[in-house]
Motif scaffolding. Sequence first.
Motif, PDB file in Angstrom:
ATOM      1  N   GLU A 178      19.522  64.939  20.848  1.00 11.30           N
ATOM      2  CA  GLU A 178      18.350  64.701  20.009  1.00 11.30           C
ATOM      3  C   GLU A 178      18.759  64.276  18.607  1.00 11.30           C
ATOM      4  O   GLU A 178      18.099  63.439  17.981  1.00 11.30           O
ATOM      5  CB  GLU A 178      17.489  65.960  19.955  1.00 11.30           C
ATOM      6  N   ALA A 179      19.866  64.828  18.108  1.00  9.90           N
ATOM      7  CA  ALA A 179      20.343  64.470  16.775  1.00  9.90           C
ATOM      8  C   ALA A 179      20.937  63.067  16.739  1.00  9.90           C
ATOM      9  O   ALA A 179      20.948  62.412  15.683  1.00  9.90           O
ATOM     10  CB  ALA A 179      21.381  65.489  16.305  1.00  9.90           C
ATOM     11  N   LYS A 180      21.418  62.586  17.877  1.00 12.24           N
ATOM     12  CA  LYS A 180      22.113  61.292  17.921  1.00 12.24           C
ATOM     13  C   LYS A 180      21.189  60.135  18.308  1.00 12.24           C
ATOM     14  O   LYS A 180      21.314  59.021  17.781  1.00 12.24           O
ATOM     15  CB  LYS A 180      23.275  61.374  18.911  1.00 12.24           C
ATOM     16  N   ILE A 181      20.258  60.377  19.213  1.00 15.61           N
ATOM     17  CA  ILE A 181      19.432  59.294  19.738  1.00 15.61           C
ATOM     18  C   ILE A 181      18.501  58.759  18.642  1.00 15.61           C
ATOM     19  O   ILE A 181      18.068  59.503  17.759  1.00 15.61           O
ATOM     20  CB  ILE A 181      18.633  59.770  20.973  1.00 15.61           C
ATOM     21  N   SER A 182      18.219  57.467  18.706  1.00 15.90           N
ATOM     22  CA  SER A 182      17.330  56.845  17.721  1.00 15.90           C
ATOM     23  C   SER A 182      16.635  55.658  18.371  1.00 15.90           C
ATOM     24  O   SER A 182      16.883  55.333  19.543  1.00 15.90           O
ATOM     25  CB  SER A 182      18.118  56.390  16.496  1.00 15.90           C
ATOM     26  N   ASP A 183      15.822  54.981  17.588  1.00 15.59           N
ATOM     27  CA  ASP A 183      15.140  53.803  18.110  1.00 15.59           C
ATOM     28  C   ASP A 183      16.085  52.624  18.291  1.00 15.59           C
ATOM     29  O   ASP A 183      15.696  51.596  18.850  1.00 15.59           O
ATOM     30  CB  ASP A 183      13.978  53.420  17.193  1.00 15.59           C
ATOM     31  N   LYS A 184      17.349  52.770  17.851  1.00 21.72           N
ATOM     32  CA  LYS A 184      18.376  51.754  18.114  1.00 21.72           C
ATOM     33  C   LYS A 184      19.108  51.997  19.432  1.00 21.72           C
ATOM     34  O   LYS A 184      19.918  51.169  19.850  1.00 21.72           O
ATOM     35  CB  LYS A 184      19.379  51.716  16.967  1.00 21.72           C
ATOM     36  N   THR A 185      18.822  53.130  20.072  1.00 26.72           N
ATOM     37  CA  THR A 185      19.466  53.449  21.348  1.00 26.72           C
ATOM     38  C   THR A 185      18.838  52.618  22.461  1.00 26.72           C
ATOM     39  O   THR A 185      17.626  52.648  22.658  1.00 26.72           O
ATOM     40  CB  THR A 185      19.311  54.942  21.670  1.00 26.72           C
TER      41      THR A 185
END
Length: 404
Positions: A178-185
């Motif tokens: 959750e800390a790593k995932i973003s809308d760039k994933t």
Amino acid sequence: MTDQPVTRALFDEVMVPNYAPGKMIPVKGEGSRVWDQEGNEYIDFAGGIAVSALGHAHPKLVEALTNQAQNLWHVSNVLANEPMLRLAKKLTDLTFADKVFFANSGAEANEAAFKLARRYCWENFSPEKNEIIAFNSSFHGRTLFTVCVGGQAKYREGFEPAVDGISHVDFNDLAALEAKISDKTCAVVMEPIQGEGGIKPATQAFIEGVRALCDKHKALLIFDEVQTGVGRTGHLYAYQKYGVTPDILTTAKSLGGGFPIGAMLTRGDIAKSLTIGTHGSTYGGNPMGCAVSEALLDIVSQQDVLDGVLAKAERFRGHLEKINEKHHIFTEVRGDGLLLGAELVDEWKGKAKDFLNAALAEGVMVLVAGPNVVRFAPSLVVDDALIDQGMAAFAKAVDGLVGA
């Protein structure tokens, strides 16, 4: 040269030294038994690293291969062929998928999956949505792309620079993801059970949480089921046990029962991004491989076979528990179905291969999953009597290694 003996020494003479095969050379297999050049017999609980789903020389697979070999070997992707189309239809009928891409191996299936994920997001979102998140200790293949997605740095060493846009977090740690995932994933890639990483199953809560985070950030969820697929867990694919559906799934190993074949499965809306010329494989969809796979899938997809996997797994676990009651050598036995890993206690950490070698000396073939785990990945239809016989031999090997 024609008179030179074919021995283990010849390997060192002519082969690139990236493997360290055992001393014996198998020459014949039948069911879950193997014979070497000297006629010594072994019970096979390794399954060619979770490949030989129906054992060696299964008559239905031999028949399928022989019949196809007498008709059509190869046409390339310039033309379709009947076994390829029949197999694709069976895979889509049996899974969530609408579309199939055939390759030669799990690594190639994963390569196709990762390329598809990036291209899909490039087409439907933006070029910046290209980041891939995988998990520490994961394994996804040996091509440059797949070895970079894999979460084991030792396999990337010396092959840098690594492919950009890939990061790793701990397996079964939803907060870390959750800390790593973003809308760039663009994609999260996971094995439902980490294979080479030590036979570590995902928890139900984790796998559900990964799906929810992918949905939230419009990222694709890729399941690498190269090792867990085609009945290995007692379900045709492990995602069906979890009740969590990926967007892309890769499968190989047991899919061909020993004949090289891999496949990427996905939904139709995602598959659209691989337009003509964007990806390919000269041998992908080979008629012989697909004919064998079709025959295998007809057998493995039967409910009695899948139920049998779970029953046989309990038989293996029972033997391992008895060994552990005597020696206290395993911290735990984990896995699912006939993909089992016995993790060694601290005193024996790093010595899993000693157990493999001791077992081989007693006439039983097993595997390791990293330096600390002894792995079992036998035929899905191995006879119960042979399980008992082989595990008695494995118990004797443990006795000899750690002291009776």
